[in-house]
Motif scaffolding. Structure first.
Motif, PDB file in Angstrom:
ATOM      1  N   GLY A 135      -2.271 -30.541  36.734  1.00  0.00           N
ATOM      2  CA  GLY A 135      -3.465 -29.904  37.277  1.00  0.00           C
ATOM      3  C   GLY A 135      -3.340 -28.409  37.478  1.00  0.00           C
ATOM      4  O   GLY A 135      -4.079 -27.821  38.269  1.00  0.00           O
ATOM      5  N   ARG A 136      -2.436 -27.773  36.737  1.00  0.00           N
ATOM      6  CA  ARG A 136      -2.221 -26.333  36.896  1.00  0.00           C
ATOM      7  C   ARG A 136      -2.780 -25.523  35.718  1.00  0.00           C
ATOM      8  O   ARG A 136      -2.478 -24.338  35.589  1.00  0.00           O
ATOM      9  N   LEU A 137      -3.561 -26.160  34.869  1.00  0.00           N
ATOM     10  CA  LEU A 137      -4.088 -25.470  33.697  1.00  0.00           C
ATOM     11  C   LEU A 137      -5.555 -25.858  33.531  1.00  0.00           C
ATOM     12  O   LEU A 137      -5.881 -26.918  32.997  1.00  0.00           O
ATOM     13  N   ASP A 138      -6.461 -24.986  33.999  1.00  0.00           N
ATOM     14  CA  ASP A 138      -7.883 -25.294  33.859  1.00  0.00           C
ATOM     15  C   ASP A 138      -8.329 -25.026  32.417  1.00  0.00           C
ATOM     16  O   ASP A 138      -7.590 -24.465  31.604  1.00  0.00           O
ATOM     17  N   GLU A 139      -9.553 -25.407  32.102  1.00  0.00           N
ATOM     18  CA  GLU A 139     -10.042 -25.329  30.725  1.00  0.00           C
ATOM     19  C   GLU A 139     -10.034 -23.897  30.206  1.00  0.00           C
ATOM     20  O   GLU A 139      -9.698 -23.636  29.039  1.00  0.00           O
ATOM     21  N   GLY A 140     -10.416 -22.961  31.063  1.00  0.00           N
ATOM     22  CA  GLY A 140     -10.453 -21.564  30.630  1.00  0.00           C
ATOM     23  C   GLY A 140      -9.087 -21.023  30.276  1.00  0.00           C
ATOM     24  O   GLY A 140      -8.910 -20.386  29.223  1.00  0.00           O
ATOM     25  N   ARG A 141      -8.101 -21.285  31.137  1.00  0.00           N
ATOM     26  CA  ARG A 141      -6.742 -20.816  30.874  1.00  0.00           C
ATOM     27  C   ARG A 141      -6.151 -21.536  29.672  1.00  0.00           C
ATOM     28  O   ARG A 141      -5.440 -20.923  28.857  1.00  0.00           O
ATOM     29  N   GLU A 142      -6.431 -22.816  29.526  1.00  0.00           N
ATOM     30  CA  GLU A 142      -5.938 -23.562  28.357  1.00  0.00           C
ATOM     31  C   GLU A 142      -6.472 -22.944  27.074  1.00  0.00           C
ATOM     32  O   GLU A 142      -5.720 -22.743  26.102  1.00  0.00           O
ATOM     33  N   ALA A 143      -7.754 -22.618  27.058  1.00  0.00           N
ATOM     34  CA  ALA A 143      -8.349 -22.013  25.860  1.00  0.00           C
ATOM     35  C   ALA A 143      -7.691 -20.667  25.550  1.00  0.00           C
ATOM     36  O   ALA A 143      -7.442 -20.343  24.379  1.00  0.00           O
ATOM     37  N   GLU A 144      -7.388 -19.886  26.600  1.00  0.00           N
ATOM     38  CA  GLU A 144      -6.725 -18.599  26.393  1.00  0.00           C
ATOM     39  C   GLU A 144      -5.356 -18.776  25.757  1.00  0.00           C
ATOM     40  O   GLU A 144      -4.975 -18.030  24.837  1.00  0.00           O
ATOM     41  N   LEU A 145      -4.592 -19.753  26.237  1.00  0.00           N
ATOM     42  CA  LEU A 145      -3.232 -19.952  25.729  1.00  0.00           C
ATOM     43  C   LEU A 145      -3.243 -20.525  24.315  1.00  0.00           C
ATOM     44  O   LEU A 145      -2.383 -20.179  23.497  1.00  0.00           O
ATOM     45  N   VAL A 146      -4.199 -21.394  24.005  1.00  0.00           N
ATOM     46  CA  VAL A 146      -4.328 -21.892  22.636  1.00  0.00           C
ATOM     47  C   VAL A 146      -4.646 -20.733  21.694  1.00  0.00           C
ATOM     48  O   VAL A 146      -4.081 -20.619  20.593  1.00  0.00           O
ATOM     49  N   GLU A 147      -5.543 -19.846  22.131  1.00  0.00           N
ATOM     50  CA  GLU A 147      -5.897 -18.699  21.304  1.00  0.00           C
ATOM     51  C   GLU A 147      -4.704 -17.763  21.123  1.00  0.00           C
ATOM     52  O   GLU A 147      -4.498 -17.189  20.044  1.00  0.00           O
ATOM     53  N   ALA A 148      -3.904 -17.608  22.182  1.00  0.00           N
ATOM     54  CA  ALA A 148      -2.704 -16.774  22.077  1.00  0.00           C
ATOM     55  C   ALA A 148      -1.741 -17.335  21.028  1.00  0.00           C
ATOM     56  O   ALA A 148      -1.137 -16.579  20.253  1.00  0.00           O
ATOM     57  N   LEU A 149      -1.601 -18.657  20.995  1.00  0.00           N
ATOM     58  CA  LEU A 149      -0.750 -19.280  19.977  1.00  0.00           C
ATOM     59  C   LEU A 149      -1.300 -19.030  18.575  1.00  0.00           C
ATOM     60  O   LEU A 149      -0.542 -18.763  17.641  1.00  0.00           O
ATOM     61  N   ARG A 150      -2.618 -19.127  18.422  1.00  0.00           N
ATOM     62  CA  ARG A 150      -3.213 -18.885  17.105  1.00  0.00           C
ATOM     63  C   ARG A 150      -2.925 -17.474  16.598  1.00  0.00           C
ATOM     64  O   ARG A 150      -2.762 -17.255  15.400  1.00  0.00           O
ATOM     65  N   HIS A 151      -2.875 -16.511  17.512  1.00  0.00           N
ATOM     66  CA  HIS A 151      -2.641 -15.129  17.118  1.00  0.00           C
ATOM     67  C   HIS A 151      -1.159 -14.788  16.970  1.00  0.00           C
ATOM     68  O   HIS A 151      -0.821 -13.717  16.468  1.00  0.00           O
ATOM     69  N   LEU A 152      -0.288 -15.687  17.413  1.00  0.00           N
ATOM     70  CA  LEU A 152       1.146 -15.387  17.415  1.00  0.00           C
ATOM     71  C   LEU A 152       1.701 -15.069  16.026  1.00  0.00           C
ATOM     72  O   LEU A 152       2.448 -14.090  15.881  1.00  0.00           O
ATOM     73  N   PRO A 153       1.404 -15.843  14.968  1.00  0.00           N
ATOM     74  CA  PRO A 153       1.962 -15.494  13.651  1.00  0.00           C
ATOM     75  C   PRO A 153       1.596 -14.074  13.217  1.00  0.00           C
ATOM     76  O   PRO A 153       2.420 -13.373  12.604  1.00  0.00           O
ATOM     77  N   GLY A 154       0.384 -13.634  13.529  1.00  0.00           N
ATOM     78  CA  GLY A 154      -0.008 -12.280  13.178  1.00  0.00           C
ATOM     79  C   GLY A 154       0.789 -11.238  13.931  1.00  0.00           C
ATOM     80  O   GLY A 154       1.198 -10.206  13.366  1.00  0.00           O
ATOM     81  N   SER A 155       1.055 -11.486  15.219  1.00  0.00           N
ATOM     82  CA  SER A 155       1.859 -10.551  16.014  1.00  0.00           C
ATOM     83  C   SER A 155       3.283 -10.477  15.491  1.00  0.00           C
ATOM     84  O   SER A 155       3.893  -9.402  15.446  1.00  0.00           O
TER      85      SER A 155
END
Length: 609
Positions: A424-444
């Motif tokens: 219960g420490r990851l709400d939907e908004g924060r989860e979406a942010e972290l998923v998006e961060a992973l998607r951008h990781l290969p580019g970084s």
């Protein structure tokens, strides 16, 4: 570590053996050899040094046969000599062996009393004489092997041939990887699928205690009780392209540049789902992860440093206590067991002996919540774990781990976020942010790879040095440790890493103009602290090499060199900052002229204690 390849066919197997040994060179070795059965005679060629030297000798001797075994040895018992190289022989029996026999001295004394003469210092020669002893007692080759292994204590992968039986090969496995390759009218054995991928993709992974008999037409497998069993046939997805250099100078360079693709492949499951889900870890993940109270990570070397990064993530994001232990230490200390603790083992190969034994020890204490993070499907550690997350780094040939490390970090981050969501420490908004961060990781990571020319220029300044210091703070301290490890592994420059705040508690005494200091300086909450630590070094005449984020407002000055990585990527910053320290080690080694892919004294897959 040591490598095994064997073949029985209707064609000349010597080229197969030599090609297989070349593909096993990445595991680390100091000698090699092959033995072949020609009708009812046996010939053997062994050499210290590279496989190419043994190949030249085999070609000069005109070796040609339809049955043979080969080996690359990494010295354990006995020095690096031709006499200690494999295969070892005993009156027409020849074998190759990975692992260590713990009761070899006891068996040696027994066999010497029976009249056997020993020419090597190895534990392996004991096995050859023991098999011959049982054959002399009336057993055929398979039965002799099965009787012999029951008298051995320790770890082994064995392939055995006899000049009196040119129609078969027998093999055995305990504690060390071994697989059978199935062909059309021919069969193979290897310690790694890469050794036989040019001949077949159909493989059987032998299990603990298995023995097997291979002919041209069949492969029969027997369990530890010598009962014939069926083992599943797998089709390997290892590509030949992954085992070739292509346009790169070394496998390490190739694998550094493969990281955007490897990370994208490892992230794929999360990206497709758009969330962190239990199904990423297996069908029974809810049962194993649902009531976890703490996490214990067990690993060795680079994988241990990945675990250290995960500790920061797990405690910060998931709010769960985490310990990280070197596997070889954990397995020999008294542990306070907690059945609700998750045991996480990390191993690129899935065969690391110390990690496997640490896992067995944890399970013996009643800790059955187990998760393996691994790069090799069907290897031993995943098979012994309830849950598995496979990194998708592809074959990693260079001894110094690069893409395996960063994909392990991604796997551990996905575990962190999944546990955080369960708690219960990851709400939907924060989860979406972290998923998006992973998607951008290969580019970084690709942006970080574009810094290679600047880092190569720096490496010229490192080449003449004998010592280096790496500094990091917080979650980037393990990246400093990894950078120091990479530099000493392949350039042989002595390097140490410290939390930057520890400088004044001792390491500052080492700093002078001949000690380059590498600093990991991301634009995070500890940046100002790191800047203060840099001033401490400059005041003592130290030369600084700073990897800073593009938005960290670092400026170069006399004695302070700065390379700017991409803009700060938040919690995934340790993965991006892994890239420049890998490139620095690689180019420093190039400048010093060392063997980048095969550093001295080291092995890729460590299957001995």
């Amino acid at each position: 570590m040591c490598g095994i390849v064997g073949a029985i066919a209707q064609r000349d197997v010597v080229p197969v053996l030599i090609e297989g040994l070349k593909r096993l060179e990445y595991r680390g070795y100091d000698s090699s050899g092959i033995a072949v059965v020609e009708e009812e005679s046996m010939r053997r060629v062994r050499r210290t040094g590279r496989v190419s030297e043994m190949e030249a000798a085999a070609l000069a001797d005109g070796l040609s046969a339809q049955l043979g075994i080969g080996h690359t040895r990494w010295a354990t018992h006995g020095g690096v000599t031709e006499t200690n190289a494999h295969p070892h022989m005993s009156e027409g029996v020849a074998l190759v062996h990975n692992g260590i026999i713990e009761n070899h001295e006891e068996q040696r004394e027994r066999l010497q009393a029976l009249g056997y003469q020993f020419e090597s210092q190895t534990d392996t020669e004991v096995i050859a004489h023991l098999i011959h002893h049982h054959m002399a007692g009336g057993n055929d080759l398979l039965a002799a092997l099965q009787r012999a292994v029951k008298e051995l204590h320790g770890a082994y992968a064995l392939a055995v041939v006899s000049q009196n039986d040119p129609t078969r090969m027998v093999v055995a496995r305990m504690g060390c990887p071994l697989l059978i390759g199935l062909g059309d009218g021919e069969n193979f054995v290897a310690s790694d699928v890469s050794a036989i991928i040019q001949a077949t993709r159909r493989v059987i992974f032998l299990e603990e205690g298995d023995t097997a008999e291979l002919t041209r037409a069949s492969a029969r497998v027997f369990d530890a009780n010598d009962a014939e069993v069926e083992r599943e046939v797998h089709v390997s997805d290892v590509s030949l392209a992954s085992l070739e250099l292509g346009p790169y100078r070394h496998f390490m360079q190739k694998e550094i540049h493969e990281q955007p693709r490897a990370l994208a492949d490892t992230i794929e499951g999360v990206a497709d789902l758009g969330c962190f889900d239990l199904q990423l870890f297996g069908d029974n993940a809810a049962e194993v992860l649902g009531d976890v109270e703490s996490v214990q990570i067990l690993a060795c070397g680079t994988s241990y440093y990945a675990g250290m990064v995960a500790k920061y993530w797990l405690e910060d994001i998931a709010g769960i206590a985490c310990n990280v232990d070197i596997a070889s230490e954990y397995r020999y200390r008294k542990v306070v067991a907690n059945p609700k603790q998750l045991i996480v083992t990390i191993s690129q190969s899935g065969e690391t002996l110390d990690t496997m034994e640490a896992l067995k020890y944890a399970k013996s204490l009643g800790q059955d919540k187990t998760l393996s993070i691994c790069n090799v499907p069907e290897s031993a550690i995943p098979r012994a774990s309830k849950l598995v997350f496979y990194t998708r780094a592809g074959a990693e040939i260079g001894v110094a781990s690069t893409k395996a490390f960063t994909t392990q970090l991604v796997a551990l981050f996905i575990l962190t976020c999944t546990l955080a969501k369960l708690r219960g420490r990851l709400d939907e908004g924060r989860e979406a942010e972290l998923v998006e961060a992973l998607r951008h990781l290969p580019g970084s990571v690709q942006h970080a790879l574009n810094l290679e020319p600047q880092i190569a220029t720096w490496s010229e300044r490192f080449a003449p040095k004998h010592h280096a210091l790496f500094l990091g703070r917080g979650v980037h301290y393990p990246i400093a440790l990894e950078g120091a490890l990479k530099l000493k592994e392949i350039s042989y420059i002595h390097a140490e890493a410290y939390p930057a705040g520890e400088l004044k508690h001792g390491p500052l005494a080492l700093v002078d103009s001949d000690m380059p200091v590498v600093v990991i300086a991301p634009n995070d909450s500890l940046l100002e602290k790191v800047k203060s630590n840099i001033q401490e070094v400059r005041a003592r005449g130290g030369e600084m090499f700073v990897f800073a984020d593009a938005d960290s407002h670092f400026s170069e000055s006399e004695g302070v060199h700065v390379i700017r990585t991409p803009r700060h990527v938040g919690v995934l910053s340790p993965i991006v900052h892994s890239i420049p320290v890998q490139l620095l080690a690689y180019h420093a080694a190039l400048a010093r002229g060392t063997d980048v892919d095969k550093p001295r004294n080291l092995a890729k897959s460590v299957t001995v204690e």
